[in-house]
Design an enzyme around this catalytic site. Sequence first.
Site, PDB file in Angstrom:
ATOM      1  CB  CYS A  95      -0.933  -0.013   1.206  1.00 12.62           C
ATOM      2  SG  CYS A  95      -2.092   1.370   1.260  1.00 12.62           S
ATOM      3  CB  CYS A 187      -7.601  -1.939   6.216  1.00 13.13           C
ATOM      4  SG  CYS A 187      -6.999  -1.776   4.511  1.00 13.13           S
TER       5      CYS A 187
END
Length: 359
Positions: A95, A187
């Site tokens: 990410c 997440c």
Amino acid sequence: MSGGVDSAVAAARAVADGHDVTGVHLALSSNPQTFRSGARGCCTLEDSRDARRAADVIGIPFYVWDMAERFREDVVDDFVAEYAAGRTPNPCLRCNEKIKFAAVLDRAVALGFDAVVTGHHARLADGVLRRSVDLGKDQSYVLAVLNAAQLSRAVFPLGDSTKDEVRAEAARRDLAVADKPDSHDICFIADGDTQGFLNQRLGSKTGDIVDAASGEVLGSHSGAHQFTIGQRHGLGIGRPAADGKPRYVLSITPVDNTVKVGPREALDVHVVHADRPVWLDGVEREGPFECQVQLRAHGEVHDATVTSDGDTITARLHSPAKGVAAGQALVVYQPDPEGDIVLASATIARTEALAPADV
């Protein structure tokens, strides 16, 4: 601004330093309700509201940027593909590489901003990335994929503070997230069930669990993607080893869907080979040179001798590591009294265990 205490204080410090700051929250799912709700997640509707409230208190403009499609392609799909290939990826690292300091940075520069500020715990000065002073919260490992151009437009205001100091400052600034718990989970896995998440996307495929030494089939599984190197629990073998000691996952072979297991000592790794190297200052060191390497996020640090041929980095560890998984990052550090310097990172491709005479 993720909605947590670190990014809120980072934004406040950037304002205090005289910068013209705009807060941005990333919408990383086309359906945010599928992400975790509650205090322990990130990227949720609750987090978006917390980030907006923090921006209001700080007194800065606030926007939500939709990065859902890019996040799915570069992080979620990559995560699934890596497990399907028998590797164990780090989605936070990906990410940072693909979203926060590529997609977000590219858009920010196009809009006329100079840099991206985040709440990562790491120190950056004059293009040199160092560990945070708070070693327990240090995040330099997941930032080690950034190149010199990306680092030149990155700002990490929290690297000289401990987490306790950050929380105390947030309370002084009347930021409601001062006591918000840290996020620890992936997440995009709503219920924290990584195995279930992978099963939904990769399906079930029966395979053998094999004793690495004898070749004896000890049991079966419903998908090699359910395992990672060094795993002890959840093997489902049903009978103990002859010596009564636990067994661990030693290797995963997706081609024939086989998982090999063995004793803990068989997890020892002496040499780590990693590809796709990134030298943070753009200067490759061929070596050999003495340094330290870290092989997983928040993992222990190993003294090592490192060499590079341009396409790979090879680290010969001075003492063995256990359970090193392909797909994780090998991060090279130069020990320094002012804080260890991050030299390079590469993706672990394979490992070697040496015979006692060769160690």
